[in-house]
Structures are given as C-alpha cells and as structure tokens.
Design a protein around this motif. Structure first.
Motif, short mmCIF file in Angstrom:
data_model
loop_
_atom_site.label_atom_id
_atom_site.label_comp_id
_atom_site.label_asym_id
_atom_site.label_seq_id
_atom_site.Cartn_x
_atom_site.Cartn_y
_atom_site.Cartn_z
N GLU A 3 33.39 -10.88 -5.17
CA GLU A 3 34.20 -11.32 -4.03
C GLU A 3 34.18 -12.84 -3.91
O GLU A 3 35.21 -13.47 -3.68
N ALA A 4 33.00 -13.44 -4.09
CA ALA A 4 32.88 -14.89 -4.00
C ALA A 4 33.69 -15.59 -5.09
O ALA A 4 34.16 -16.71 -4.89
N ARG A 20 35.28 -5.86 -9.71
CA ARG A 20 33.92 -5.52 -10.11
C ARG A 20 33.80 -5.53 -11.63
O ARG A 20 32.85 -6.06 -12.20
N GLU A 63 25.80 -3.80 -5.05
CA GLU A 63 26.17 -4.63 -3.89
C GLU A 63 26.14 -6.11 -4.25
O GLU A 63 27.03 -6.87 -3.86
N ALA A 64 25.13 -6.52 -5.02
CA ALA A 64 25.03 -7.93 -5.42
C ALA A 64 26.20 -8.30 -6.34
O ALA A 64 26.77 -9.39 -6.22
N ASP A 74 29.14 -6.84 -6.40
CA ASP A 74 30.35 -6.85 -5.57
C ASP A 74 30.45 -8.15 -4.76
O ASP A 74 31.53 -8.72 -4.63
N ALA A 75 29.31 -8.62 -4.24
CA ALA A 75 29.32 -9.87 -3.47
C ALA A 75 29.68 -11.05 -4.39
O ALA A 75 30.46 -11.93 -4.01
N TRP A 76 29.13 -11.07 -5.59
CA TRP A 76 29.44 -12.13 -6.55
C TRP A 76 30.91 -12.08 -6.93
O TRP A 76 31.58 -13.10 -7.04
#
Length: 132
Positions: free
Chosen positions: A43-44, A49, A36-37, A39-41
């Motif tokens: 996306e930012a 991935r 999840e971390a 994926d968030a990075w």
C-alpha cells in the motif's frame, strides 16, 4: 451464424484457462503477520500484493550474500577438512621425527594407503589399460 472452434482439436467441454500474465503463478504460504506487513508495504508503494512480494524478494536477493555452487562448496569443504586433519596430525606426531618422515606419515593418513587409492571416490580414475 459461423461456428469457430476454440483451440483446434481440443475438446470444447474442457475448461479454458486464461492467462493473466506471462509469468507463472506461484502460491506463497505466509503467516498472517507477514501478510499484513507485505500488504502495508504494498500500500505504501502503491503496488498489488503480488507485485510487492516480487519486489521484496528481488530486494532481498540483491542484498543477500552470493551463494556458492554446491560443487565449489563441496570442494572447498573437503580442502578445509584436509587442512584441519593435517594440523591435528602434526600436533600428534613426535617433533623429533625427521621432516620427510613427518610428511610421509601425514600423507599416508590423509590420502590413505596406496593399495586403497583405487577405491577413493575423490581421486580421478586412470582409464583401463588394454593389453596388446
């Protein structure tokens, strides 16, 4: 209709593996929170991935301290261990002994008796001498 073979003499019934890129694929097993971390990075930073994992690993390797090669670390470990042994032996020896006798005893304890020097794996071996 013209028939064209797929890949020379390859069996046409075998599946064709298509390459999606030039780099080999590596599977990474990560805990859900870490995924999840990442994926968030990703996306930012507007990355996939896979690209995010590559970038994060590259960043980590750039900031990580250099890793010594195993040969160098083994040699430096051996030197460090010998230094510690010499220090401990010096503390145990009688301070009244003459300096040359102290050095002889330390050398004998750290290097071993001369009759066993041929058994030492850490010392270079002399080539066998052939009699003429």
């Amino acid at each position: 209709m013209i028939e064209v073979s797929d890949f020379g003499d390859r069996d046409s019934t075998s599946p064709v593996r298509r390459r999606t890129g030039v780099d080999p694929i590596s599977a990474v097993k990560m805990p859900e929170r870490l995924t999840e971390a990442v994926d968030a990075w990703a996306e930012a930073h507007r990355l996939t991935r896979s690209d995010a994992i590559c970038k994060l690993i590259e960043l980590g390797l750039k900031t990580a301290p250099p890793v010594l090669t195993s040969v160098h670390s083994v040699a430096s470990d051996a030197t460090r261990i010998e230094e510690i042994a010499i220090h401990e032996i010096e503390a145990l020896l009688d301070p009244a002994l003459p300096e040359d006798e102290r050095e002889r005893r330390i050398r004998r304890l750290t290097e071993g008796p001369p009759e066993f020097s041929h058994e030492r794996i850490d010392l270079p071996k002399d080539p066998p001498k052939h009699g003429t």
